[in-house]
Design a protein around this motif. Sequence first.
Motif, mmCIF file in Angstrom:
data_model
loop_
_atom_site.group_PDB
_atom_site.id
_atom_site.type_symbol
_atom_site.label_atom_id
_atom_site.label_comp_id
_atom_site.label_asym_id
_atom_site.label_seq_id
_atom_site.Cartn_x
_atom_site.Cartn_y
_atom_site.Cartn_z
ATOM 1 N N ASN A 95 0.837 -1.204 0.000
ATOM 2 C CA ASN A 95 0.000 0.000 0.000
ATOM 3 C C ASN A 95 0.871 1.252 0.000
ATOM 4 O OD1 ASN A 95 -2.188 -1.649 0.191
ATOM 5 N ND2 ASN A 95 -3.146 -0.557 1.864
ATOM 6 N N GLU A 96 0.515 2.190 -0.821
ATOM 7 C CA GLU A 96 1.180 3.491 -0.798
ATOM 8 C C GLU A 96 0.104 4.551 -0.827
ATOM 9 O OE1 GLU A 96 3.993 3.723 -3.951
ATOM 10 O OE2 GLU A 96 4.936 1.847 -3.339
ATOM 11 N N ASP A 97 0.504 5.816 -0.810
ATOM 12 C CA ASP A 97 -0.485 6.888 -0.713
ATOM 13 C C ASP A 97 -1.569 6.799 -1.781
ATOM 14 O OD1 ASP A 97 0.655 7.788 1.479
ATOM 15 O OD2 ASP A 97 1.799 9.412 0.527
ATOM 16 N N ASP A 98 -1.165 6.536 -3.015
ATOM 17 C CA ASP A 98 -2.156 6.558 -4.085
ATOM 18 C C ASP A 98 -2.464 5.188 -4.655
ATOM 19 O OD1 ASP A 98 0.310 6.246 -5.015
ATOM 20 O OD2 ASP A 98 0.246 7.792 -6.564
ATOM 21 N N ILE A 99 -1.968 4.151 -4.002
ATOM 22 C CA ILE A 99 -2.273 2.812 -4.511
ATOM 23 C C ILE A 99 -2.527 1.875 -3.326
ATOM 24 C CG2 ILE A 99 0.227 2.471 -4.876
ATOM 25 C CD1 ILE A 99 -0.541 0.316 -6.902
ATOM 26 N N ASN A 100 -3.716 1.314 -3.291
ATOM 27 C CA ASN A 100 -4.060 0.400 -2.213
ATOM 28 C C ASN A 100 -4.245 -0.998 -2.754
ATOM 29 O OD1 ASN A 100 -4.027 2.348 -0.281
ATOM 30 N ND2 ASN A 100 -6.202 2.809 -0.452
ATOM 31 N N LEU A 101 -3.392 -1.901 -2.292
ATOM 32 C CA LEU A 101 -3.507 -3.282 -2.755
ATOM 33 C C LEU A 101 -4.349 -4.114 -1.795
ATOM 34 C CD1 LEU A 101 0.106 -3.890 -4.048
ATOM 35 C CD2 LEU A 101 -1.894 -3.120 -5.304
ATOM 36 N N VAL A 102 -4.468 -3.633 -0.555
ATOM 37 C CA VAL A 102 -5.363 -4.304 0.391
ATOM 38 C C VAL A 102 -6.216 -3.264 1.106
ATOM 39 C CG1 VAL A 102 -3.854 -6.289 0.847
ATOM 40 C CG2 VAL A 102 -3.676 -4.267 2.279
ATOM 41 N N TYR B 186 -2.965 9.427 25.918
ATOM 42 C CA TYR B 186 -3.915 8.860 24.955
ATOM 43 C C TYR B 186 -3.956 9.688 23.688
ATOM 44 C CZ TYR B 186 -7.358 12.391 26.487
ATOM 45 O OH TYR B 186 -7.982 13.562 26.787
ATOM 46 N N GLU B 187 -4.496 9.071 22.647
ATOM 47 C CA GLU B 187 -4.699 9.746 21.358
ATOM 48 C C GLU B 187 -6.030 9.288 20.790
ATOM 49 O OE1 GLU B 187 -3.838 12.018 19.523
ATOM 50 O OE2 GLU B 187 -1.759 12.543 19.963
ATOM 51 N N SER B 188 -6.586 10.098 19.901
ATOM 52 C CA SER B 188 -7.849 9.724 19.272
ATOM 53 C C SER B 188 -7.592 8.731 18.135
ATOM 54 C CB SER B 188 -8.512 10.976 18.718
ATOM 55 O OG SER B 188 -9.513 10.596 17.809
ATOM 56 N N TYR B 189 -8.467 7.725 18.030
ATOM 57 C CA TYR B 189 -8.326 6.772 16.929
ATOM 58 C C TYR B 189 -8.464 7.449 15.571
ATOM 59 C CZ TYR B 189 -8.516 2.952 20.252
ATOM 60 O OH TYR B 189 -8.226 2.099 21.276
ATOM 61 N N LYS B 190 -9.127 8.603 15.583
ATOM 62 C CA LYS B 190 -9.292 9.325 14.310
ATOM 63 C C LYS B 190 -7.939 9.700 13.714
ATOM 64 C CE LYS B 190 -13.862 11.218 15.055
ATOM 65 N NZ LYS B 190 -14.278 11.807 16.321
ATOM 66 N N LYS B 191 -6.928 9.776 14.587
ATOM 67 C CA LYS B 191 -5.599 10.171 14.087
ATOM 68 C C LYS B 191 -4.776 8.994 13.559
ATOM 69 C CE LYS B 191 -3.304 13.575 16.183
ATOM 70 N NZ LYS B 191 -2.686 14.244 17.348
ATOM 71 N N LEU B 192 -5.329 7.782 13.705
ATOM 72 C CA LEU B 192 -4.617 6.618 13.160
ATOM 73 C C LEU B 192 -4.543 6.761 11.657
ATOM 74 C CD1 LEU B 192 -5.905 3.299 14.754
ATOM 75 C CD2 LEU B 192 -3.595 4.229 14.810
ATOM 76 N N ASP B 193 -3.358 6.672 11.132
ATOM 77 C CA ASP B 193 -3.245 6.965 9.712
ATOM 78 C C ASP B 193 -2.251 6.015 9.049
ATOM 79 O OD1 ASP B 193 -3.624 8.275 7.375
ATOM 80 O OD2 ASP B 193 -2.090 9.794 7.762
ATOM 81 N N ALA B 194 -2.743 5.251 8.105
ATOM 82 C CA ALA B 194 -1.854 4.422 7.267
ATOM 83 C C ALA B 194 -2.624 4.173 5.982
ATOM 84 C CB ALA B 194 -1.512 3.110 7.955
ATOM 85 N N SER B 195 -1.898 4.039 4.923
ATOM 86 C CA SER B 195 -2.536 3.874 3.626
ATOM 87 C C SER B 195 -3.408 2.607 3.584
ATOM 88 C CB SER B 195 -1.436 3.798 2.579
ATOM 89 O OG SER B 195 -1.996 3.605 1.349
ATOM 90 N N GLY B 196 -4.639 2.755 3.116
ATOM 91 C CA GLY B 196 -5.528 1.601 2.979
ATOM 92 C C GLY B 196 -6.268 1.247 4.251
#
Length: 384
Positions: A26-33, A64-74
Motif C-alpha cells: 500500500n502506498e499513498d495513491d495505490i491500495n492493494l489491500v 492517549y490519542e484519538s483513533y481518528k488520528k490513526l493513519d496508514a494507507s488503505g
Amino acid sequence: MKTILVLGAGTGGIVTARELSKHSGNEDDINLVNILVFEKEERSVFAPSLPWLMVGQRKPEQIYESYKKLDASGLEVISGEIENVDPENISVTVKGKVYKGDYMVVSLGVEQKNDFNLDKFGYNFFTLDGATRFNKELDILVVGKIAILVSSLPFKSPAAPYEAAMLIEDYVRKAEISSKVEVALYSPEGGPMEFAGPEASKELKILLENKGIKYYPNHQVTNVTADTLEFSNGKSYKYNLLAYTPKHEAPAVIRSSSLAGESGWIEANRQTLETKFPNVYAIGDITDIKLDTGVSFPKIGIFAREQAEIVAHNIGRKIGNNLPDHTFKGEGQYYIEYGKGLASTTDVNFYEDPKEPHVKMKTPEVLGHWHKWWAEKYWFFKNF
Ligand SMILES: Cc1cc2nc3c(=O)[nH]c(=O)nc-3n(C[C@H](O)[C@H](O)[C@H](O)COP(=O)(O)OP(=O)(O)OC[C@H]3O[C@@H](n4cnc5c(N)ncnc54)[C@H](O)[C@@H]3O)c2cc1C
C-alpha cells in the motif's frame, strides 16, 4: 482486492494494521489491500504509562490519542461495538452491518469486570479514569494505609501492580510522609510474576522488600467494604486508599462465538497465531496459549506487538501467494519501574526451554527507565 478485518485498535490491532499497510504494497495513491479496523472506544490509551499517571508523573491527556488520528494507507477505522464475530465466514457485525473479509485478526484484549463492588470503594488503575482519580486521592493523603489489590487471576501486565506499588512508595518517600503512610500489596499469586519462574519472582520480591512494601501473596479477596479487605484465609486489612486490578474475562462477543475455547479465551497456534479457522488469527491478551509447563502465556503488550508483526507479515506473504515464513518465538523485553528514575530491564523467552521459562531481571538502572520513556514516545510518534 483483499480485505483484512482487524478486530480491536489496541496494541495488537494498531500494530497489525500498520504493518499490513506496510507489507502489502500500500502506498499513498495505490491500495492493494483494504484494512478495516473495528474499535468501540474513541481514544487509545497507552497502558504502560498508567502507573506513572497514578503518581502524577503524567497527565491523562499525555497518554492517549484519538483513533481518528490513526493513519496508514488503505486503513479505515470503523467505530462501534462489534456485535457478532463469525469466523467460519470471516465476517463481523457492527451496528447491524455485516463486514466480510478474506483474513481476520482478533485482538480484542480483555473485558474488565467489577467484582466485590470494588469500584465503590477503590480505584481501578487499569483504566485512565481510575488511575487519574487515584492520583487525586494520593495527592491529599498525608497519613494512612494504601492497599494495592490484585482481585483475581489471570490479569494482564502481571508486573503492573508491583510497579505501581514501587512508584507509590517512591512518591510517599519524596513527599516525606513515609513514616506515616504504609504501602501494602495483596495478591492471590503465590509470588510476584510466578509464571516467570522462581528466579525472577524472587528478584522482584527482594525489590519490594528493599523498599519496605508490605507484600502478602496467597491472599484471595472475598469481601470489600469502605475500609476493609477480607480474604479467603480469614485475614483482613484496614485501608485508607485502595487501587485494584479488576477481574478479567474474554470479551462477551468472543465468549459467545465459536472462537472461544474451553476457558472462554481463544486458543491459537503458539507459533503462527492461527486459530482453528483458516485465515483467522488471534493475538495479544485474548489468546490462551498453553506453555509445556501447563502455565498460560502471560498477557503483556510486548507480545501483542510482536505477534501482530508476525501475523501481518504472514498475511502479506499469503496475499502474494507465498508461504508464511515468520513464527512467534515467545521472547521479548519489558521494563519494570522501580522509582528513583530507575527501571529493571527484563528479558524473557518462554519457548526456548519448555520446562523453565528464561526470565532475567536486571538490577534497576537509569537506562531501563529511559527505555520505557522512549517506548511511550515512540508509540505515539509511530502510530498517530
Ligand atoms: C496498568 C497497565 C500497565 C501495563 N504495562 C505494560 C508494560 O509496561 N509493557 C507491556 O508490554 N504491556 C503493558 N501492559 C499490558 C498491555 O497494555 C496489554 O497487554 C496490551 O494492550 C494487549 O494488547 P491487545 O491488542 O491484546 O489488547 P488491547 O490493547 O486491550 O486492545 C483491545 C481493543 O479491543 C477493543 N474492543 C474490545 N471489545 C470490543 C468490541 N466488542 N468491539 C469493538 N472493539 C472492542 C478495546 O476497546 C481495545 O481498544 C500494561 C497494562 C496495564 C493495564
